[in-house]
Design a protein around this motif. Sequence first.
Motif, PDB file in Angstrom:
ATOM      1  N   GLY A   1      14.841 -34.290 -57.379  1.00  0.00           N
ATOM      2  CA  GLY A   1      14.796 -35.252 -58.484  1.00  0.00           C
ATOM      3  C   GLY A   1      13.940 -34.717 -59.609  1.00  0.00           C
ATOM      4  N   ILE A   2      14.589 -34.399 -60.730  1.00  0.00           N
ATOM      5  CA  ILE A   2      13.860 -33.857 -61.880  1.00  0.00           C
ATOM      6  C   ILE A   2      14.126 -34.722 -63.105  1.00  0.00           C
ATOM      7  CG2 ILE A   2      13.446 -31.479 -61.185  1.00  0.00           C
ATOM      8  CD1 ILE A   2      16.177 -30.764 -62.405  1.00  0.00           C
ATOM      9  N   GLY A   3      14.033 -36.029 -62.907  1.00  0.00           N
ATOM     10  CA  GLY A   3      14.124 -36.976 -64.027  1.00  0.00           C
ATOM     11  C   GLY A   3      12.754 -37.123 -64.651  1.00  0.00           C
ATOM     12  N   ASN A   4      12.430 -38.342 -65.069  1.00  0.00           N
ATOM     13  CA  ASN A   4      11.131 -38.603 -65.715  1.00  0.00           C
ATOM     14  C   ASN A   4       9.966 -38.110 -64.871  1.00  0.00           C
ATOM     15  OD1 ASN A   4      12.095 -40.147 -67.967  1.00  0.00           O
ATOM     16  ND2 ASN A   4      12.612 -41.740 -66.500  1.00  0.00           N
ATOM     17  N   VAL A   5       9.933 -38.564 -63.627  1.00  0.00           N
ATOM     18  CA  VAL A   5       8.766 -38.320 -62.776  1.00  0.00           C
ATOM     19  C   VAL A   5       8.747 -36.875 -62.262  1.00  0.00           C
ATOM     20  CG1 VAL A   5       7.635 -38.993 -60.614  1.00  0.00           C
ATOM     21  CG2 VAL A   5       8.572 -40.753 -62.130  1.00  0.00           C
ATOM     22  N   GLY A   6       9.888 -36.403 -61.734  1.00  0.00           N
ATOM     23  CA  GLY A   6       9.941 -35.054 -61.150  1.00  0.00           C
ATOM     24  C   GLY A   6       9.589 -33.979 -62.165  1.00  0.00           C
TER      25      GLY A   6
ATOM     26  N   THR B   1      15.832 -29.650 -57.473  1.00  0.00           N
ATOM     27  CA  THR B   1      17.216 -30.139 -57.498  1.00  0.00           C
ATOM     28  C   THR B   1      17.359 -31.417 -58.314  1.00  0.00           C
ATOM     29  OG1 THR B   1      17.340 -31.850 -55.761  1.00  0.00           O
ATOM     30  CG2 THR B   1      17.205 -29.570 -55.007  1.00  0.00           C
ATOM     31  N   ASN B   2      18.576 -31.664 -58.785  1.00  0.00           N
ATOM     32  CA  ASN B   2      18.942 -33.021 -59.179  1.00  0.00           C
ATOM     33  C   ASN B   2      19.905 -33.512 -58.091  1.00  0.00           C
ATOM     34  OD1 ASN B   2      21.454 -31.962 -59.831  1.00  0.00           O
ATOM     35  ND2 ASN B   2      21.124 -32.025 -62.032  1.00  0.00           N
ATOM     36  N   SER B   3      20.778 -34.474 -58.410  1.00  0.00           N
ATOM     37  CA  SER B   3      21.614 -35.004 -57.326  1.00  0.00           C
ATOM     38  C   SER B   3      22.674 -34.007 -56.872  1.00  0.00           C
ATOM     39  CB  SER B   3      22.273 -36.312 -57.770  1.00  0.00           C
ATOM     40  OG  SER B   3      23.124 -36.064 -58.874  1.00  0.00           O
ATOM     41  N   LYS B   4      23.016 -33.045 -57.739  1.00  0.00           N
ATOM     42  CA  LYS B   4      24.134 -32.154 -57.385  1.00  0.00           C
ATOM     43  C   LYS B   4      23.774 -30.673 -57.353  1.00  0.00           C
ATOM     44  CE  LYS B   4      27.571 -35.283 -59.236  1.00  0.00           C
ATOM     45  NZ  LYS B   4      26.601 -36.217 -59.859  1.00  0.00           N
TER      46      LYS B   4
ATOM     47  N   ASP C   1      10.146 -36.402 -52.940  1.00  0.00           N
ATOM     48  CA  ASP C   1      11.275 -37.269 -53.287  1.00  0.00           C
ATOM     49  C   ASP C   1      10.948 -37.986 -54.589  1.00  0.00           C
ATOM     50  OD1 ASP C   1      13.283 -39.082 -53.587  1.00  0.00           O
ATOM     51  OD2 ASP C   1      13.127 -39.976 -51.585  1.00  0.00           O
ATOM     52  N   ALA C   2      11.485 -37.464 -55.681  1.00  0.00           N
ATOM     53  CA  ALA C   2      11.322 -38.117 -56.989  1.00  0.00           C
ATOM     54  C   ALA C   2      12.677 -38.659 -57.436  1.00  0.00           C
ATOM     55  CB  ALA C   2      10.736 -37.161 -58.008  1.00  0.00           C
ATOM     56  N   THR C   3      13.467 -39.114 -56.465  1.00  0.00           N
ATOM     57  CA  THR C   3      14.747 -39.759 -56.758  1.00  0.00           C
ATOM     58  C   THR C   3      14.561 -41.266 -56.539  1.00  0.00           C
ATOM     59  OG1 THR C   3      15.695 -39.953 -54.526  1.00  0.00           O
ATOM     60  CG2 THR C   3      15.794 -37.790 -55.546  1.00  0.00           C
ATOM     61  N   ALA C   4      15.618 -42.023 -56.828  1.00  0.00           N
ATOM     62  CA  ALA C   4      15.587 -43.438 -56.441  1.00  0.00           C
ATOM     63  C   ALA C   4      16.740 -43.662 -55.462  1.00  0.00           C
ATOM     64  CB  ALA C   4      15.746 -44.309 -57.678  1.00  0.00           C
ATOM     65  N   SER C   5      17.079 -42.588 -54.743  1.00  0.00           N
ATOM     66  CA  SER C   5      18.339 -42.563 -54.000  1.00  0.00           C
ATOM     67  C   SER C   5      18.203 -43.045 -52.550  1.00  0.00           C
ATOM     68  CB  SER C   5      18.856 -41.118 -54.011  1.00  0.00           C
ATOM     69  OG  SER C   5      19.829 -40.926 -53.032  1.00  0.00           O
ATOM     70  N   THR C   6      19.165 -43.902 -52.149  1.00  0.00           N
ATOM     71  CA  THR C   6      19.239 -44.327 -50.746  1.00  0.00           C
ATOM     72  C   THR C   6      19.825 -43.196 -49.917  1.00  0.00           C
ATOM     73  OG1 THR C   6      19.645 -46.561 -51.523  1.00  0.00           O
ATOM     74  CG2 THR C   6      20.168 -46.130 -49.227  1.00  0.00           C
TER      75      THR C   6
ATOM     76  N   ALA D   1       2.801 -48.272 -63.927  1.00  0.00           N
ATOM     77  CA  ALA D   1       4.095 -47.609 -64.111  1.00  0.00           C
ATOM     78  C   ALA D   1       3.941 -46.556 -65.198  1.00  0.00           C
ATOM     79  CB  ALA D   1       5.164 -48.617 -64.507  1.00  0.00           C
ATOM     80  N   GLY D   2       4.957 -45.727 -65.324  1.00  0.00           N
ATOM     81  CA  GLY D   2       4.934 -44.668 -66.345  1.00  0.00           C
ATOM     82  C   GLY D   2       4.992 -43.309 -65.666  1.00  0.00           C
ATOM     83  N   LYS D   3       5.701 -42.364 -66.339  1.00  0.00           N
ATOM     84  CA  LYS D   3       5.936 -41.074 -65.672  1.00  0.00           C
ATOM     85  C   LYS D   3       4.646 -40.281 -65.458  1.00  0.00           C
ATOM     86  CE  LYS D   3       7.497 -38.907 -69.937  1.00  0.00           C
ATOM     87  NZ  LYS D   3       8.586 -38.230 -70.620  1.00  0.00           N
TER      88      LYS D   3
ATOM     89  N   VAL E   1       1.395 -41.281 -65.014  1.00  0.00           N
ATOM     90  CA  VAL E   1       0.539 -41.754 -63.907  1.00  0.00           C
ATOM     91  C   VAL E   1       1.254 -41.629 -62.563  1.00  0.00           C
ATOM     92  CG1 VAL E   1      -1.011 -43.270 -65.225  1.00  0.00           C
ATOM     93  CG2 VAL E   1       1.152 -44.189 -64.374  1.00  0.00           C
ATOM     94  N   THR E   2       2.579 -41.785 -62.579  1.00  0.00           N
ATOM     95  CA  THR E   2       3.315 -41.683 -61.309  1.00  0.00           C
ATOM     96  C   THR E   2       3.324 -40.232 -60.815  1.00  0.00           C
ATOM     97  OG1 THR E   2       4.687 -43.514 -62.053  1.00  0.00           O
ATOM     98  CG2 THR E   2       5.481 -42.266 -60.158  1.00  0.00           C
ATOM     99  N   ALA E   3       3.602 -39.302 -61.739  1.00  0.00           N
ATOM    100  CA  ALA E   3       3.596 -37.886 -61.350  1.00  0.00           C
ATOM    101  C   ALA E   3       2.200 -37.483 -60.861  1.00  0.00           C
ATOM    102  CB  ALA E   3       4.016 -37.020 -62.534  1.00  0.00           C
TER     103      ALA E   3
END
Length: 359
Positions: free
Chosen positions: A13-18, A45-48, A93-98, A338-340, A342-344
């Motif tokens: 997961g390389i979105g906001n947080v990753g 990675t991202n999802s794919k 795990d920096a995804t929101a994925s189930t 919340a916020g990228k 502080v979360t990272a």
Amino acid sequence: MSNHKTINLVVFGIGNVGSTLIQQIHTAKKQLQQQNITIKIPVVTNSKLAFYNEDGLTHTWDCDFQKFSVPYKVNEIISFVKAQQFQNLIAIDATASTDFVKNYVSLVENGFHIVSANKVANTLHYDFYNTLRNTLKKHNKSFLYETNVGAGLPIIETIKNLYGSGEQITKIKGVFSGSLSYIFNVFSERNKSFSKVLQEASKLGLTEPDARQDLSGNDVARKVLILARELNLKAEFQQVSIESLVPKQLNGKTTLHQFKTRIKELDVPFQNRLASLSNDAVLRYVGELDVVNQTLEVKLVSEKKQSAIGQLRGADSIFEIFTESYGENPLVIQGAGAGKAVTARGLLSDVIKLSNQLN
Ligand SMILES: NC(=O)c1ccc[n+]([C@@H]2O[C@H](COP(=O)([O-])OP(=O)(O)OC[C@H]3O[C@@H](n4cnc5c(N)ncnc54)[C@H](OP(=O)(O)O)[C@@H]3O)[C@@H](O)[C@H]2O)c1
């Protein structure tokens, strides 16, 4: 430098947080060296797609990912790190994925510790929660997830420490959502309509693209559940009583576009709610875990302006932890929840905590 440790991170997961985490690791390099820690990131990675570099990412990782990433399966990443004989492996795990969470057990069985910002693993059915913890024990691996509740605020650790030392925690109550904190902090000032405040929150990037996800209360409910399980309550998500703030006529069956064009339908009910309060009271959307009665609730309540929860400002979160020793005056933890950034930072702090336990 015999006690120098190299930690190998695989960032899923390389979105906001990753991506912010990767940035923070680069920036903190010197600071980490002083603590005898080198953090290498051989895979992201991202999802794919995944980008591999056995020497670890450089500051051009973003471009490298665009150019050189390839489709992947988690098993292939496991084979890669095994072939490279990497030690001190941590999966982030920096995804929101189930879906991604289904890989946790196999990652642990193959030598990974896990550090996660994703709440899913801790809020699925209790059987999964248990299986994961048994697997971790069997393989002597750790799972840290401080950012699941209150982002970078030290909530999970504080509760674990209190509980582990035999302190009786009787209740945890607070505002656990940055977006809903902002919405009710501003709305309770009584000079703007609810829809206007909601639109402002959205413009500031505080809400999800579909604000109904925030207003549903599900995210707050997940946090209440995670806290309950920290205290060894075998609760399930369905046991959380949730007061959703989404009006029935604008629920998930309505499109996002329809919701946005009919957003003023929220004004009258919330205005009435506010008008019913005394002048020294404000509205707050709280999560409450009553440990004594074993109830888990998420609801809109009236609070005195002068109370700790009533004084909340901006998009801050607040956690009041009531225990036997603290008596009537709870232990209070408050700040950006919340916020990228502080979360990272919370993820990185979990990584360092874990590194200190590794050889
Ligand atoms: N942002 C905050 O303030 C905050 C605070 C506390 C906790 N969190 C938690 O942190 C996590 C990440 O949040 P975010 O804001 O960074 O989300 P985001 O910007 O949407 O990024 C999510 C990333 O995960 C990837 N992804 C999705 N499914 C995946 C899968 N099955 N396997 C591997 N990668 C997958 C996405 O890839 P694609 O681009 O290919 O979809 C994307 O790179 C979430 O669980 C969130 O709840 C966030």
